[in-house]
Design a protein around this motif. Structure first.
Motif, PDB file in Angstrom:
ATOM      1  N   VAL A 128     146.575 -26.782  48.863  1.00 36.47           N
ATOM      2  CA  VAL A 128     145.924 -28.212  49.725  1.00 36.47           C
ATOM      3  C   VAL A 128     144.327 -28.016  49.603  1.00 36.47           C
ATOM      4  N   THR A 129     143.813 -26.703  49.635  1.00 36.03           N
ATOM      5  CA  THR A 129     142.414 -26.861  49.566  1.00 36.03           C
ATOM      6  C   THR A 129     141.875 -26.820  48.164  1.00 36.03           C
ATOM      7  N   THR A 130     142.806 -26.622  47.137  1.00 37.74           N
ATOM      8  CA  THR A 130     142.442 -26.652  45.968  1.00 37.74           C
ATOM      9  C   THR A 130     142.311 -28.306  45.483  1.00 37.74           C
ATOM     10  N   VAL A 131     143.308 -28.742  45.785  1.00 39.66           N
ATOM     11  CA  VAL A 131     143.307 -30.341  45.588  1.00 39.66           C
ATOM     12  C   VAL A 131     142.199 -31.190  46.203  1.00 39.66           C
ATOM     13  N   ALA A 132     141.910 -30.700  47.350  1.00 39.87           N
ATOM     14  CA  ALA A 132     140.766 -31.356  48.381  1.00 39.87           C
ATOM     15  C   ALA A 132     139.597 -31.095  47.656  1.00 39.87           C
ATOM     16  N   SER A 133     139.447 -29.669  47.026  1.00 39.67           N
ATOM     17  CA  SER A 133     138.351 -29.596  46.510  1.00 39.67           C
ATOM     18  C   SER A 133     137.977 -30.398  45.072  1.00 39.67           C
ATOM     19  N   LEU A 134     139.145 -30.327  44.497  1.00 43.33           N
ATOM     20  CA  LEU A 134     139.247 -31.243  43.140  1.00 43.33           C
ATOM     21  C   LEU A 134     138.951 -32.754  43.386  1.00 43.33           C
ATOM     22  N   ARG A 135     139.164 -33.164  44.618  1.00 48.83           N
ATOM     23  CA  ARG A 135     139.164 -34.677  44.877  1.00 48.83           C
ATOM     24  C   ARG A 135     137.516 -34.992  45.041  1.00 48.83           C
ATOM     25  N   ARG A 136     136.531 -33.949  45.130  1.00 44.24           N
ATOM     26  CA  ARG A 136     135.325 -34.231  44.994  1.00 44.24           C
ATOM     27  C   ARG A 136     134.650 -34.166  43.647  1.00 44.24           C
ATOM     28  N   MET A 137     135.081 -33.731  42.612  1.00 48.97           N
ATOM     29  CA  MET A 137     134.897 -33.507  41.249  1.00 48.97           C
ATOM     30  C   MET A 137     134.944 -34.589  40.508  1.00 48.97           C
ATOM     31  N   CYS A 138     133.743 -35.092  39.699  1.00 51.48           N
ATOM     32  CA  CYS A 138     133.767 -36.172  38.930  1.00 51.48           C
ATOM     33  C   CYS A 138     134.671 -36.050  37.590  1.00 51.48           C
ATOM     34  N   TRP A 139     135.091 -34.705  37.285  1.00 57.53           N
ATOM     35  CA  TRP A 139     135.943 -34.641  36.299  1.00 57.53           C
ATOM     36  C   TRP A 139     137.429 -34.328  36.635  1.00 57.53           C
ATOM     37  N   GLY A 140     137.771 -34.866  37.840  1.00 58.14           N
ATOM     38  CA  GLY A 140     139.041 -34.740  38.393  1.00 58.14           C
ATOM     39  C   GLY A 140     140.041 -35.800  37.874  1.00 58.14           C
ATOM     40  N   THR A 141     141.236 -36.239  38.377  1.00 65.33           N
ATOM     41  CA  THR A 141     141.965 -37.468  37.734  1.00 65.33           C
ATOM     42  C   THR A 141     141.646 -38.658  38.686  1.00 65.33           C
ATOM     43  N   GLY A 142     141.031 -38.368  39.810  1.00 60.84           N
ATOM     44  CA  GLY A 142     140.571 -39.525  40.674  1.00 60.84           C
ATOM     45  C   GLY A 142     141.816 -39.861  41.886  1.00 60.84           C
ATOM     46  N   THR A 143     142.700 -39.090  41.743  1.00 60.74           N
ATOM     47  CA  THR A 143     143.879 -39.391  42.771  1.00 60.74           C
ATOM     48  C   THR A 143     144.452 -38.029  43.035  1.00 60.74           C
ATOM     49  N   VAL A 144     144.976 -38.065  44.372  1.00 59.68           N
ATOM     50  CA  VAL A 144     145.468 -36.841  44.873  1.00 59.68           C
ATOM     51  C   VAL A 144     146.808 -36.431  44.129  1.00 59.68           C
ATOM     52  N   LEU A 145     147.735 -37.420  43.662  1.00 62.57           N
ATOM     53  CA  LEU A 145     148.769 -37.088  42.819  1.00 62.57           C
ATOM     54  C   LEU A 145     148.369 -36.541  41.521  1.00 62.57           C
ATOM     55  N   GLY A 146     147.218 -37.078  40.800  1.00 57.43           N
ATOM     56  CA  GLY A 146     147.103 -36.568  39.606  1.00 57.43           C
ATOM     57  C   GLY A 146     146.344 -35.086  39.542  1.00 57.43           C
ATOM     58  N   ASP A 147     145.470 -34.875  40.527  1.00 56.92           N
ATOM     59  CA  ASP A 147     145.023 -33.698  40.648  1.00 56.92           C
ATOM     60  C   ASP A 147     146.280 -32.558  41.231  1.00 56.92           C
ATOM     61  N   SER A 148     147.077 -33.039  41.848  1.00 60.14           N
ATOM     62  CA  SER A 148     148.388 -32.126  42.454  1.00 60.14           C
ATOM     63  C   SER A 148     149.019 -31.900  40.995  1.00 60.14           C
ATOM     64  N   PHE A 149     149.182 -32.592  40.011  1.00 59.95           N
ATOM     65  CA  PHE A 149     150.003 -32.346  38.882  1.00 59.95           C
ATOM     66  C   PHE A 149     149.097 -31.338  37.916  1.00 59.95           C
ATOM     67  N   MET A 150     147.911 -31.470  37.905  1.00 63.08           N
ATOM     68  CA  MET A 150     146.770 -30.716  37.351  1.00 63.08           C
ATOM     69  C   MET A 150     146.925 -29.288  37.711  1.00 63.08           C
ATOM     70  N   VAL A 151     147.191 -28.978  39.078  1.00 58.98           N
ATOM     71  CA  VAL A 151     147.304 -27.708  39.707  1.00 58.98           C
ATOM     72  C   VAL A 151     148.798 -27.334  39.532  1.00 58.98           C
ATOM     73  N   LYS A 152     149.712 -28.073  39.473  1.00 59.99           N
ATOM     74  CA  LYS A 152     151.098 -27.832  39.465  1.00 59.99           C
ATOM     75  C   LYS A 152     151.331 -27.356  37.822  1.00 59.99           C
ATOM     76  N   LYS A 153     150.930 -27.967  36.956  1.00 61.60           N
ATOM     77  CA  LYS A 153     151.222 -27.522  35.502  1.00 61.60           C
ATOM     78  C   LYS A 153     150.524 -26.338  35.203  1.00 61.60           C
ATOM     79  N   ALA A 154     148.961 -25.877  35.848  1.00 62.09           N
ATOM     80  CA  ALA A 154     148.575 -24.586  35.418  1.00 62.09           C
ATOM     81  C   ALA A 154     149.438 -23.601  36.299  1.00 62.09           C
ATOM     82  N   ARG A 155     149.897 -23.643  37.168  1.00 65.07           N
ATOM     83  CA  ARG A 155     150.463 -22.882  38.096  1.00 65.07           C
ATOM     84  C   ARG A 155     151.866 -22.387  37.613  1.00 65.07           C
TER      85      ARG A 155
END
Length: 325
Positions: A128-155
């Protein structure tokens, strides 16, 4: 010992901090987000000379500013990768070389094929804190869903790869010396007091990007950050990334009913990826023409998941248990 060291994870999980700390050790210097193996996965047939030219024209290569190296242009591309990372290490009079690129988590099998003795350290943080932090980054996906899947694939990749030392950011900040001794034992180095004063290190070779330079500050004890996410967003993150799989407690109690319209909006935003997500400029935006190709770049990098044309169906299938009948 000259076994290479690779720090992996998902973005915003503490990888930059661990790199800064390890680089305070006199024997170690790891490159900063070269993304060399991510690009090697996109150009698998390139020899060293062609790979060098192509990589230097990417955002990763441009920011890295590699030292000049001499490599046979017809050699395999991993010869150039090793030469570049060893040259950066030598610049700082270190003998251990390697790299910190979070999404090299997706390419650990490729790295091991080139460097069988490579040592991996995977950073993690509560999803949750990882995705919350990703949401503030210009290089994230721009959505909670997209950032969640980025985290999922890495883990997922980290959990399925043997021999990876897993380190929680929260525990590193709570008890730095104990956790760092674990890391040093894993990579085969002795303790050095400089590790607890990494803010005094030499960062002259690093890109001056704000999400990287924060790692140069002195260590402070972990404090639970405030999370500016709606409860339904938190539930979605934990549905996609169950915290208990990595030894974390749930942020919220799971609920049975989910908002279909919210998921539909997230999917729509994710599939329209392109103009807004990478609005910070061409140095950040991958050189791809369509939203589908951008999704492919973000989620696959080395072709590790189904092709983009099936991605919408795959996302819906992943989320189906959370949607009302």
């Amino acid at each position: 010992m000259t076994d290479p060291i690779f720090i992996v994870g998902s973005g915003r999980s503490g990888t930059s901090l661990l790199r800064a700390i390890l680089n305070a050790h006199p024997n170690i210097h790891l490159g900063q987000e070269s993304a060399l193996f991510m690009w090697r996965g996109r150009w698998p047939g390139l020899k060293a000379g062609a790979f060098e030219k192509a990589w230097k024209n990417t955002a990763s290569g441009s920011l890295f500013k590699a030292e000049p190296v001499q490599v046979d242009p017809d050699a395999p591309s991993e010869h150039y990768i090793r030469a570049v990372l060893e040259a950066r290490s030598a610049r700082f009079s270190a003998t251990r070389w390697g790299d910190k690129t979070p999404l090299h988590a997706m390419t650990m099998d490729k790295i091991l094929a080139c460097f069988p003795n490579a040592k991996f350290i995977a950073m993690s943080r509560h999803p949750v804190t990882t995705v919350a932090s990703l949401r503030r980054m210009c290089w994230g996906t721009g959505t909670v869903l997209g950032d969640s899947f980025m985290v999922k694939k890495a883990r997922e990749k980290i959990r399925e790869t043997p021999g990876v030392l897993r380190l929680k950011l929260e525990e590193l900040l709570q008890d730095p010396e104990t956790q760092l001794r674990r890391v040093l034992e894993h990579i085969g180095e002795d303790w050095h007091p400089n590790l607890l004063e990494h803010e005094k290190g030499d960062y002259s070779a690093d890109p001056r990007l704000p999400w990287l330079t924060t790692a140069e500050k002195p260590l402070t004890p972990w404090r639970e950050p405030s999370v500016k996410l709606e409860p339904k967003e938190v539930r979605m993150i934990e549905r996609i990334n169950p915290p208990e799989l990595d030894g974390y407690p749930r942020w919220t109690e799971p609920e049975g009913v989910r908002e279909f319209g919210f998921f539909a909006a997230q999917l729509g935003a994710l599939l329209s990826l392109g103009g807004t997500t990478f609005a910070s400029g061409p140095s950040i935006k991958p050189n791809v023409a369509s939203p589908a190709e951008q999704l492919s770049f973000l989620f696959t990098l080395n072709g590790s998941v189904p092709p983009p044309e099936g991605l919408l169906e795959r996302l819906i299938a992943e989320l189906e248990p959370t949607l009302p009948a």
